[in-house]
Design a protein around this motif. Structure first.
Motif, short mmCIF file in Angstrom:
data_model
loop_
_atom_site.label_atom_id
_atom_site.label_comp_id
_atom_site.label_asym_id
_atom_site.label_seq_id
_atom_site.Cartn_x
_atom_site.Cartn_y
_atom_site.Cartn_z
N THR A 92 1.89 15.44 -12.60
CA THR A 92 0.88 15.91 -13.56
C THR A 92 0.46 17.33 -13.24
O THR A 92 0.36 18.19 -14.12
N ILE A 125 -6.08 3.75 4.06
CA ILE A 125 -5.01 4.66 3.63
C ILE A 125 -5.05 4.83 2.10
O ILE A 125 -4.94 5.94 1.58
N PHE A 126 -5.25 3.68 1.42
CA PHE A 126 -5.26 3.72 -0.04
C PHE A 126 -6.43 4.57 -0.57
O PHE A 126 -6.26 5.38 -1.48
N LEU A 152 2.20 1.75 -3.43
CA LEU A 152 1.14 2.22 -4.33
C LEU A 152 0.80 3.68 -4.09
O LEU A 152 0.71 4.47 -5.04
N VAL A 153 0.65 4.02 -2.83
CA VAL A 153 0.29 5.40 -2.46
C VAL A 153 1.38 6.36 -2.90
O VAL A 153 1.11 7.42 -3.47
N ALA A 178 -5.33 19.35 -12.05
CA ALA A 178 -4.37 19.42 -13.16
C ALA A 178 -5.10 19.46 -14.50
O ALA A 178 -4.71 20.21 -15.40
N CYS A 186 -5.35 12.10 -4.56
CA CYS A 186 -4.72 12.07 -5.89
C CYS A 186 -5.72 12.38 -6.99
O CYS A 186 -5.40 13.08 -7.95
N THR A 189 0.83 -1.21 0.00
CA THR A 189 0.00 0.00 0.00
C THR A 189 0.86 1.25 0.00
O THR A 189 0.59 2.21 -0.73
N LEU A 208 -6.09 16.00 -7.07
CA LEU A 208 -4.94 16.65 -7.72
C LEU A 208 -5.02 16.52 -9.24
O LEU A 208 -4.78 17.47 -9.97
N LEU A 209 -5.39 15.31 -9.70
CA LEU A 209 -5.49 15.06 -11.14
C LEU A 209 -6.61 15.89 -11.77
O LEU A 209 -6.47 16.41 -12.87
N ALA A 261 -4.91 -0.68 5.42
CA ALA A 261 -4.30 -0.43 4.10
C ALA A 261 -5.33 0.12 3.13
O ALA A 261 -5.06 1.07 2.40
N SER A 277 -5.71 8.31 0.17
CA SER A 277 -4.71 8.89 -0.74
C SER A 277 -5.23 8.92 -2.16
O SER A 277 -4.93 9.85 -2.91
N SER A 278 -6.05 7.92 -2.54
CA SER A 278 -6.64 7.94 -3.88
C SER A 278 -7.54 9.16 -4.06
O SER A 278 -7.51 9.81 -5.11
N LEU A 311 1.36 6.67 -6.74
CA LEU A 311 0.16 7.41 -7.16
C LEU A 311 0.32 8.90 -6.88
O LEU A 311 0.06 9.75 -7.74
N THR A 312 0.80 9.21 -5.68
CA THR A 312 0.98 10.62 -5.29
C THR A 312 2.03 11.28 -6.18
O THR A 312 1.85 12.42 -6.63
N PHE A 324 2.90 10.54 -9.27
CA PHE A 324 2.37 10.81 -10.61
C PHE A 324 1.37 11.97 -10.59
O PHE A 324 1.37 12.82 -11.50
N ALA A 325 0.55 12.02 -9.55
CA ALA A 325 -0.43 13.11 -9.45
C ALA A 325 0.26 14.45 -9.30
O ALA A 325 -0.10 15.43 -9.97
#
Lengths: 161, 140
Positions: A33, B21-22, A22-23, B36, B29, A19, B32-33, B18, B25-26, A26-27, A29-30
């Protein structure tokens, strides 16, 4: 034996590690961008400012043409150059000279504070002419780069005998 | 058996943590995307606006007659101003389908004709510039 078969495959901590990876990716790349998009936007804004500044300088040049033509209307003789220079009172370098019964205008209109200028060489014909202005130069000039005439390098001058 | 239960509970707790948290954070993100994407869209719109405004300015400087400018750009004249309508892909369109509007407002002084060129998206201004051209009579 059964206990061993029922135990989780990754083990405690493996999922957390996955995790975190992955986090992090992901962060990353964000954020990349977003920063790329912001850089694009900054570039676009710079471009917009540059275009607007150019057209402001261009409008000043047209304003010079209009004022100069108004100072020498039809039916009148060419006013003295000092009078023209003082009356036009532009806040940039302006040089005047006479040529072929008309007037030559040379000036550098600053576009921005980076040294970019709009360089003009314009001929104002006498009022009886149907077309009064002849544009000889209407050019964007980038800032001058200093060029050393004779580069002097600090080399050792002593000569061995 | 007790040891196995406690290990399973720990593993389940870890998975839940997990996932939490995922998902958090997703969400950040995706935010943020999304931001952007919007900045990128705005940047692209600004670039296109500069291009179209410059094009209109140069047409005006070459031909400082608003009706001729409208004819060249394919615009409409409404109360002395020229309107050109574009859709979201910057293809010329009708007023009803417009996303971007190019507005050229001319004005004249002695020996000079000005054109204020505005590009707007809905009510929001995207880009504007003023072009001027010398004219012997200074009238439109």
């Amino acid at each position: 034996m059964n206990e061993k078969n029922n135990s989780p495959h990754f083990g405690v901590g493996g999922i957390t590690l996955l995790t975190v990876l992955l986090v992090l990716s992901l962060t990353m790349f964000a954020v990349l961008t977003l920063s790329s998009a912001q850089a694009d936007m900054r570039l676009s804004e710079k471009n917009a400012r540059a275009v607007q500044e150019y057209y402001i300088a261009d409008t000043k040049a047209v304003s010079l043409q209009a004022q100069a033509a108004a100072l020498w209307p039809s039916g009148q003789v060419l006013p003295p150059l000092d009078y023209m220079q003082n009356t036009l009172n532009m806040n940039y370098d302006l040089a005047l000279s006479t040529r072929d019964n008309g007037l030559m205008f040379f000036c550098d209109i600053p576009i921005n504070n980076k040294g970019q200028t709009l360089q003009l060489a314009l001929y104002l014909a006498p009022p009886e002419n149907p077309v009064r202005w002849r544009i000889e130069q209407w050019q964007f000039v980038p800032p001058l780069v200093e060029i050393w005439d004779e580069p002097v390098l600090p080399v050792w001058q002593e000569i061995f005998n | 058996m007790k040891k196995s239960n406690s290990r399973s509970a720990l593993f389940l707790g870890e998975i839940v943590l997990a996932l939490l948290i995922f998902s958090l954070s997703s969400a950040v993100c995706v935010g943020l995307l999304f931001r952007a994407y919007h900045i990128s869209e705005a940047s692209s719109e600004l670039n296109q606006s500069i291009f179209y405004a410059q094009n209109a300015a140069e047409v005006f400087k070459a031909q400082p007659d608003i009706e001729k400018v409208a004819a060249i750009l394919g615009g409409e004249i409404q109360s002395g101003k020229c309107y050109v309508y574009y859709d979201k892909n910057w293809v010329q369109t009708k007023e009803q389908r417009t996303v971007f509007t190019l507005l050229i407002s001319p004005s004249a002084e002695a020996y000079t004709t000005y054109a204020k060129i505005n590009i707007s998206k809905g009510a929001a201004a995207v880009f504007e510039l003023v072009a001027a051209v010398y004219q012997e009579d200074g009238v439109l």
